[in-house]
Write a protein that holds these residues in place. Sequence first.
Motif, short mmCIF file in Angstrom:
data_model
loop_
_atom_site.label_atom_id
_atom_site.label_comp_id
_atom_site.label_asym_id
_atom_site.label_seq_id
_atom_site.Cartn_x
_atom_site.Cartn_y
_atom_site.Cartn_z
N GLY A 1 0.79 -1.22 0.00
CA GLY A 1 0.00 0.00 0.00
C GLY A 1 0.82 1.27 0.00
O GLY A 1 0.27 2.37 0.15
N MET A 2 2.13 1.16 -0.17
CA MET A 2 2.99 2.34 -0.13
C MET A 2 2.66 3.28 -1.29
O MET A 2 2.37 2.85 -2.40
CB MET A 2 4.46 1.93 -0.18
CG MET A 2 4.88 1.08 0.98
SD MET A 2 6.59 0.53 0.88
CE MET A 2 7.41 1.94 1.59
N THR B 1 5.16 9.58 11.34
CA THR B 1 6.34 9.02 12.00
C THR B 1 7.21 8.40 10.93
O THR B 1 6.72 7.99 9.87
CB THR B 1 5.93 7.96 13.05
OG1 THR B 1 7.08 7.47 13.71
CG2 THR B 1 5.22 6.78 12.39
N PHE B 2 8.50 8.34 11.19
CA PHE B 2 9.40 7.74 10.22
C PHE B 2 9.31 6.22 10.29
O PHE B 2 9.20 5.64 11.38
CB PHE B 2 10.84 8.21 10.44
CG PHE B 2 11.07 9.64 10.05
CD1 PHE B 2 11.02 10.02 8.72
CD2 PHE B 2 11.31 10.61 11.02
CE1 PHE B 2 11.22 11.35 8.35
CE2 PHE B 2 11.52 11.93 10.67
CZ PHE B 2 11.46 12.30 9.32
N ASN C 1 6.61 -2.72 6.42
CA ASN C 1 5.65 -3.29 7.38
C ASN C 1 5.29 -2.30 8.47
O ASN C 1 4.41 -2.58 9.29
CB ASN C 1 6.23 -4.56 8.01
CG ASN C 1 6.30 -5.71 7.04
OD1 ASN C 1 5.36 -5.94 6.28
ND2 ASN C 1 7.41 -6.44 7.04
N GLN C 2 5.95 -1.16 8.50
CA GLN C 2 5.75 -0.18 9.56
C GLN C 2 5.05 1.05 9.00
O GLN C 2 5.61 1.74 8.15
CB GLN C 2 7.10 0.21 10.16
CG GLN C 2 7.02 1.23 11.28
CD GLN C 2 8.40 1.61 11.78
OE1 GLN C 2 9.39 0.96 11.48
NE2 GLN C 2 8.47 2.69 12.54
N PRO C 3 3.83 1.35 9.42
CA PRO C 3 3.13 2.52 8.90
C PRO C 3 3.91 3.80 9.18
O PRO C 3 4.52 3.96 10.23
CB PRO C 3 1.80 2.50 9.65
CG PRO C 3 1.62 1.09 10.10
CD PRO C 3 3.01 0.59 10.39
N GLY C 4 3.87 4.71 8.22
CA GLY C 4 4.57 5.97 8.37
C GLY C 4 5.25 6.38 7.09
O GLY C 4 4.89 5.92 6.00
N LEU C 5 6.25 7.24 7.20
CA LEU C 5 6.96 7.78 6.05
C LEU C 5 8.32 7.12 5.94
O LEU C 5 9.13 7.17 6.88
CB LEU C 5 7.12 9.29 6.18
CG LEU C 5 7.74 10.01 4.99
CD1 LEU C 5 6.78 9.99 3.79
CD2 LEU C 5 8.08 11.46 5.37
N GLY C 6 8.59 6.49 4.80
CA GLY C 6 9.84 5.79 4.60
C GLY C 6 10.62 6.33 3.42
O GLY C 6 10.15 7.17 2.65
N HIS D 1 4.88 6.72 1.57
CA HIS D 1 3.85 6.76 2.60
C HIS D 1 3.23 5.38 2.76
O HIS D 1 2.57 4.89 1.84
CB HIS D 1 2.78 7.78 2.22
CG HIS D 1 3.30 9.18 2.06
ND1 HIS D 1 4.03 9.57 0.95
CD2 HIS D 1 3.18 10.28 2.85
CE1 HIS D 1 4.35 10.85 1.08
NE2 HIS D 1 3.84 11.30 2.21
N THR D 2 3.44 4.76 3.92
CA THR D 2 2.88 3.42 4.17
C THR D 2 1.66 3.54 5.09
O THR D 2 1.79 4.01 6.22
CB THR D 2 3.92 2.51 4.83
OG1 THR D 2 5.06 2.40 3.98
CG2 THR D 2 3.34 1.12 5.07
N PRO D 3 0.50 3.12 4.62
CA PRO D 3 -0.71 3.23 5.45
C PRO D 3 -0.85 2.07 6.43
O PRO D 3 -0.24 1.02 6.27
CB PRO D 3 -1.83 3.18 4.40
CG PRO D 3 -1.28 2.30 3.33
CD PRO D 3 0.20 2.58 3.27
N ARG D 4 -1.66 2.29 7.44
CA ARG D 4 -2.04 1.19 8.31
C ARG D 4 -2.83 0.16 7.48
O ARG D 4 -3.60 0.52 6.60
CB ARG D 4 -2.91 1.68 9.47
CG ARG D 4 -2.19 2.64 10.41
CD ARG D 4 -2.98 2.84 11.70
NE ARG D 4 -2.44 3.94 12.49
CZ ARG D 4 -1.38 3.83 13.29
NH1 ARG D 4 -0.75 2.67 13.39
NH2 ARG D 4 -0.96 4.89 13.98
N ASP D 5 -2.62 -1.10 7.78
CA ASP D 5 -3.30 -2.20 7.10
C ASP D 5 -2.92 -2.33 5.63
O ASP D 5 -3.55 -3.05 4.87
CB ASP D 5 -4.83 -2.07 7.23
CG ASP D 5 -5.30 -2.08 8.67
OD1 ASP D 5 -4.70 -2.83 9.46
OD2 ASP D 5 -6.22 -1.33 9.00
N GLN D 6 -1.88 -1.61 5.24
CA GLN D 6 -1.24 -1.78 3.93
C GLN D 6 -2.24 -1.74 2.77
O GLN D 6 -3.20 -0.97 2.80
CB GLN D 6 -0.39 -3.04 3.96
CG GLN D 6 0.67 -3.00 5.06
CD GLN D 6 1.70 -4.08 4.95
OE1 GLN D 6 1.37 -5.26 4.90
NE2 GLN D 6 2.96 -3.71 4.94
N GLY D 7 -1.97 -2.54 1.73
CA GLY D 7 -2.82 -2.47 0.54
C GLY D 7 -4.24 -2.89 0.82
O GLY D 7 -5.20 -2.34 0.24
#
Length: 476
Positions: free
Chosen positions: A50-51, A113-114, A119-124, A135-141
């Motif tokens: 979901g990134m 959050t970074f 697998n970690q929600p936040g900004l990577g 941008h990685t959302p909670r619960d991914q795709g």
Amino acid sequence: MRDADAPDVVVIGAGGAGLAAAVAAADEGARVLVFESEGEPGGSTRLSAGMFTAGGTSVQAALGVEDSPERLFQHYMDLNRWGLRPGVVRAFCDEAAPTLEWLLGLGLEVPATFSANANQPGLGQGGVGDVWRAHTPRDQGYGLIDILDKQRRKRGAELVLHTRVERLIAGGGQVTGVIADGIEVETGAVVIAAGGHSHDEALLEKYYPRALEAGDSLFAVAAPGSRGDHIRLGDQVHAAVAGAGQGLLLLTAYFQRHHHWQAGFPPKSRVYVDRAGRRFVNEDVSYAVSTGIFDQHGGWAWSIFDETARKSLPPGYMDWDPGVILREAEAGRTHRADSLEALARQIDVPAETLKFTVDEWNRHLPQGKPDTEFMRHVSLADKGFTDPLDAISEPPFYAVRMLPGELVCTHAGLEITGSAQVVDRGGRRIAGLFAAGESGGGILGENYVGAGNAVANAVTMGRVAGINAARFARGH
């Protein structure tokens, strides 16, 4: 005159691009009908992390990351050597951040959050991004698709599952409908968002033959509906194709058959060597460019590690698991030997070169010293790893053949404008026809730009396609 009960917009495909198009078209006041060939919505987006890559977002601002659509555009075009049409890419870069904000408004959660990994929600900082913009959302795709599908239902956009569109209907210089399961459906505009062509070998041979070079090691992680329907439908109206010869192949072990979230990951303490026994790459090299680097070294290489590394693999993954490596070694498919010299003989590389390569590895990262040649200490730190790695020293030693074999997405799609309208082979816009995601070619290019490039392309251009299809159908 279109029948009063006919949909204003027909969307082909209910993945990230199709659902975004459906929601956006409905927000423009259009009656929307979505056809999905599979038994549930989601497509390849559902299977992803979901990134979402975008420049100039509220999440970046909250973390003090300076970015903009202009900076994303420059990086995007430079990485692809300006081989993409600048106007289309600029439209995508300009709309990516507003689309992420739109998703946040719909309920998507991307915490400020970074994030060190997908697998970690936040900004990577994934892929080959020049700043933190993944941008990685909670619960991914899955979570992204769940939100879009709920919004589709809320707006009354109808979804018909297990239904494959086989033809476009065109007349009077524009697309006026579709035929699905033998039934003709009249409409004001069509959005093709049917995914790519990862699961069609004939289309791979024509549009992305590089993938087939992996032979029996090739596996596709795209959704099963990615059968190339967009190309077949576009051909019916003489649509142009952009992105031929391009796609995303990830580096894998010969035995891997699952997406890396299920497959697991190779041990950190490993060294990649070419057929001369020399290390040639940072082992953390981005998937965006790894295939090109491996192609420069014969298309594949060896991953060398030891027993400590094998035993350090966390159990429970489908492929990179201590038991799987042991099974492959006992079957003779993974090479194993009690000395590096014996291993070198098995894999036909100069023994003195392999021994020197491993000795050089052991003198640096395992001793807490910088990897001055390939700078892996920097890439490890970006992933949150700062402790010294284990030396490659405990027999037996292993050699696994590594090659680009995981087909994530294909980039050959119907050529589109910045408004997501499809153009024909003469460059003229095809009235009433729009495309997005893998079905819309010209944005995903030679090099994959940053983690979340495909999802951002799908949802962003899906939203653009939905807005413009609705406005066309309703005469605005």
